[in-house]
Design a protein around this motif. Sequence first.
Motif, mmCIF file in Angstrom:
data_model
loop_
_atom_site.group_PDB
_atom_site.id
_atom_site.type_symbol
_atom_site.label_atom_id
_atom_site.label_comp_id
_atom_site.label_asym_id
_atom_site.label_seq_id
_atom_site.Cartn_x
_atom_site.Cartn_y
_atom_site.Cartn_z
ATOM 1 N N CYS A 199 0.812 -1.206 0.000
ATOM 2 C CA CYS A 199 0.000 0.000 0.000
ATOM 3 C C CYS A 199 0.850 1.262 0.000
ATOM 4 C CB CYS A 199 -0.934 -0.013 1.205
ATOM 5 S SG CYS A 199 -1.968 1.454 1.351
ATOM 6 N N TRP A 200 1.759 1.389 0.961
ATOM 7 C CA TRP A 200 2.515 2.644 1.034
ATOM 8 C C TRP A 200 3.466 2.799 -0.144
ATOM 9 C CZ3 TRP A 200 7.688 3.521 1.148
ATOM 10 C CH2 TRP A 200 8.552 2.520 1.620
ATOM 11 N N ARG A 201 4.038 1.684 -0.593
ATOM 12 C CA ARG A 201 4.936 1.768 -1.752
ATOM 13 C C ARG A 201 4.161 2.139 -3.018
ATOM 14 N NH1 ARG A 201 10.018 -0.083 -0.646
ATOM 15 N NH2 ARG A 201 10.232 -1.373 1.241
ATOM 16 N N GLY A 202 2.943 1.611 -3.155
ATOM 17 C CA GLY A 202 2.127 1.932 -4.313
ATOM 18 C C GLY A 202 1.733 3.397 -4.351
ATOM 19 N N ILE A 203 1.379 3.957 -3.185
ATOM 20 C CA ILE A 203 1.040 5.376 -3.121
ATOM 21 C C ILE A 203 2.245 6.229 -3.483
ATOM 22 C CG2 ILE A 203 0.338 7.264 -1.593
ATOM 23 C CD1 ILE A 203 -1.284 5.175 -0.005
ATOM 24 N N GLU A 204 3.391 5.900 -2.918
ATOM 25 C CA GLU A 204 4.621 6.645 -3.205
ATOM 26 C C GLU A 204 4.952 6.622 -4.689
ATOM 27 O OE1 GLU A 204 6.552 8.632 -1.786
ATOM 28 O OE2 GLU A 204 6.880 8.214 0.325
ATOM 29 N N ALA A 205 4.920 5.430 -5.271
ATOM 30 C CA ALA A 205 5.288 5.296 -6.684
ATOM 31 C C ALA A 205 4.329 6.077 -7.581
ATOM 32 C CB ALA A 205 5.317 3.821 -7.076
ATOM 33 N N ALA A 206 3.033 5.954 -7.298
ATOM 34 C CA ALA A 206 2.044 6.655 -8.128
ATOM 35 C C ALA A 206 2.144 8.169 -7.938
ATOM 36 C CB ALA A 206 0.641 6.164 -7.785
ATOM 37 N N ALA A 207 2.384 8.615 -6.708
ATOM 38 C CA ALA A 207 2.540 10.052 -6.449
ATOM 39 C C ALA A 207 3.765 10.592 -7.169
ATOM 40 C CB ALA A 207 2.632 10.314 -4.948
ATOM 41 N N ASP A 208 4.850 9.835 -7.133
ATOM 42 C CA ASP A 208 6.083 10.266 -7.811
ATOM 43 C C ASP A 208 5.893 10.366 -9.321
ATOM 44 O OD1 ASP A 208 7.468 10.471 -5.443
ATOM 45 O OD2 ASP A 208 8.441 8.522 -5.607
ATOM 46 N N SER A 209 4.952 9.559 -9.857
ATOM 47 C CA SER A 209 4.701 9.587 -11.307
ATOM 48 C C SER A 209 3.692 10.664 -11.694
ATOM 49 C CB SER A 209 4.212 8.216 -11.785
ATOM 50 O OG SER A 209 2.903 7.957 -11.292
ATOM 51 N N GLY A 210 3.169 11.392 -10.685
ATOM 52 C CA GLY A 210 2.281 12.510 -10.976
ATOM 53 C C GLY A 210 0.799 12.253 -10.785
ATOM 54 N N ASP A 211 0.423 11.090 -10.247
ATOM 55 C CA ASP A 211 -0.987 10.793 -10.017
ATOM 56 C C ASP A 211 -1.527 11.736 -8.934
ATOM 57 O OD1 ASP A 211 -3.356 9.574 -8.766
ATOM 58 O OD2 ASP A 211 -2.918 7.821 -10.011
ATOM 59 N N LEU A 212 -2.467 12.609 -9.309
ATOM 60 C CA LEU A 212 -2.935 13.648 -8.390
ATOM 61 C C LEU A 212 -3.635 13.070 -7.161
ATOM 62 C CD1 LEU A 212 -4.279 16.328 -10.906
ATOM 63 C CD2 LEU A 212 -2.093 16.299 -9.683
ATOM 64 N N ALA A 213 -4.414 12.000 -7.352
ATOM 65 C CA ALA A 213 -5.106 11.395 -6.213
ATOM 66 C C ALA A 213 -4.104 10.832 -5.208
ATOM 67 C CB ALA A 213 -6.048 10.301 -6.691
ATOM 68 N N MET A 214 -3.043 10.190 -5.727
ATOM 69 C CA MET A 214 -2.036 9.629 -4.835
ATOM 70 C C MET A 214 -1.187 10.723 -4.176
ATOM 71 S SD MET A 214 -2.661 6.423 -4.812
ATOM 72 C CE MET A 214 -4.387 6.820 -5.101
ATOM 73 N N ILE A 215 -0.992 11.815 -4.889
ATOM 74 C CA ILE A 215 -0.296 12.957 -4.287
ATOM 75 C C ILE A 215 -1.098 13.486 -3.104
ATOM 76 C CG2 ILE A 215 0.424 15.356 -4.657
ATOM 77 C CD1 ILE A 215 1.144 14.532 -7.548
ATOM 78 N N VAL A 223 0.916 7.761 3.723
ATOM 79 C CA VAL A 223 2.112 6.918 3.618
ATOM 80 C C VAL A 223 2.727 6.701 4.993
ATOM 81 C CG1 VAL A 223 4.483 6.826 2.768
ATOM 82 C CG2 VAL A 223 2.627 7.450 1.211
ATOM 83 N N THR A 224 2.898 7.772 5.733
ATOM 84 C CA THR A 224 3.469 7.658 7.078
ATOM 85 C C THR A 224 2.585 6.805 7.978
ATOM 86 O OG1 THR A 224 4.532 9.817 6.884
ATOM 87 C CG2 THR A 224 4.205 8.971 9.109
ATOM 88 N N GLU A 225 1.276 7.000 7.880
ATOM 89 C CA GLU A 225 0.323 6.230 8.690
ATOM 90 C C GLU A 225 0.441 4.738 8.413
ATOM 91 O OE1 GLU A 225 -4.456 5.631 8.553
ATOM 92 O OE2 GLU A 225 -3.725 7.696 8.466
ATOM 93 N N VAL A 226 0.545 4.363 7.137
ATOM 94 C CA VAL A 226 0.634 2.948 6.784
ATOM 95 C C VAL A 226 2.003 2.381 7.191
ATOM 96 C CG1 VAL A 226 0.549 1.272 4.905
ATOM 97 C CG2 VAL A 226 -1.025 3.201 4.912
ATOM 98 N N GLN A 227 3.048 3.153 7.049
ATOM 99 C CA GLN A 227 4.367 2.702 7.491
ATOM 100 C C GLN A 227 4.379 2.433 8.992
ATOM 101 O OE1 GLN A 227 6.662 6.013 5.989
ATOM 102 N NE2 GLN A 227 7.477 4.816 4.285
ATOM 103 N N GLU A 228 3.727 3.290 9.750
ATOM 104 C CA GLU A 228 3.659 3.099 11.203
ATOM 105 C C GLU A 228 2.827 1.872 11.551
ATOM 106 O OE1 GLU A 228 2.156 6.821 12.549
ATOM 107 O OE2 GLU A 228 4.128 7.803 12.540
ATOM 108 N N ALA A 229 1.771 1.635 10.781
ATOM 109 C CA ALA A 229 0.961 0.437 10.993
ATOM 110 C C ALA A 229 1.785 -0.819 10.699
ATOM 111 C CB ALA A 229 -0.285 0.478 10.111
ATOM 112 N N TYR A 230 2.559 -0.773 9.635
ATOM 113 C CA TYR A 230 3.440 -1.895 9.278
ATOM 114 C C TYR A 230 4.425 -2.185 10.409
ATOM 115 C CZ TYR A 230 7.012 -4.587 6.763
ATOM 116 O OH TYR A 230 7.914 -5.558 6.383
ATOM 117 N N GLN A 231 5.003 -1.138 10.964
ATOM 118 C CA GLN A 231 5.967 -1.325 12.045
ATOM 119 C C GLN A 231 5.301 -1.924 13.273
ATOM 120 O OE1 GLN A 231 9.391 -0.796 11.756
ATOM 121 N NE2 GLN A 231 9.247 -2.043 13.624
#
Length: 245
Positions: A199-215, A223-231
């Motif tokens: 999930c967090w990697r997909g959001i990051e990748a799509a945001a980096d490619s310019g996807d406005l919804a993912m941005i 992204v931070t929220e999901v990373q913290e959940a993963y931890q």
Amino acid sequence: MPESSLPGGFINHVVRVGATVRRPASARTGFIGDLLKMFEASGWPGAPRYRGIDEEGREVLTYLDGHVAWEPQQPLAVYSDESLLRVTQLVREFHDLTAGTALAGSHEVVCHNDLAPKNTVYQPVGGALRPVAFIDWDLAAPGARIHDVAHVCWQYLGLGPSVGDASEAARRLRLIADSYELVNCRDLVSVILWWQDRCWRGIEAAADSGDLAMIRLRDAGVVTEVQEAYQWVSDQRVNLDRALR
């Protein structure tokens, strides 16, 4: 007919028109339409009905009346064991309906892939809110049963730092696995972690490619929220795994 925006949609603009919902069509509209038509033909009530494409090229679905749990604060009934059991039963029902069908192909079932309270309609049953249907099927695809079950565990239990009692979360994790009668429950925590990482990697990748919804999602701190959940799940893995043995 007048249109009114429906709340909770962070990615797609969804509106209500009379007794229908209109949402942007996509390359997957054909598959989703076939899936929802199969549910209707079987009489399964846990999803909206597909009514085609409107003159503006939008998907037309029936509107399901009820409470959609998209806000952070929800009535206690939404998080009750009874509601959790009914969610799990609904998942098992549509999985069993799709198993062995052309839509599932070589996979076990068709998965929803975004099961969460925000995509669940609750209605009063016996004086308390209970889940009756799932909405937002746009990510549905052939997959493994455990994928949806793991997503249920993550989202409906809110697995992450906000969990007050890890032992209670472990109990409810086992409740989901037992209610579904999941065969490979020993792999459940691994798949929860897989979902969170994906999930967090997909959001990051799509945001980096310019996807406005993912941005927008990234800017909102998802992204931070999901990373913290993963931890958190990683830190509690021994206890969670033990509950599934």
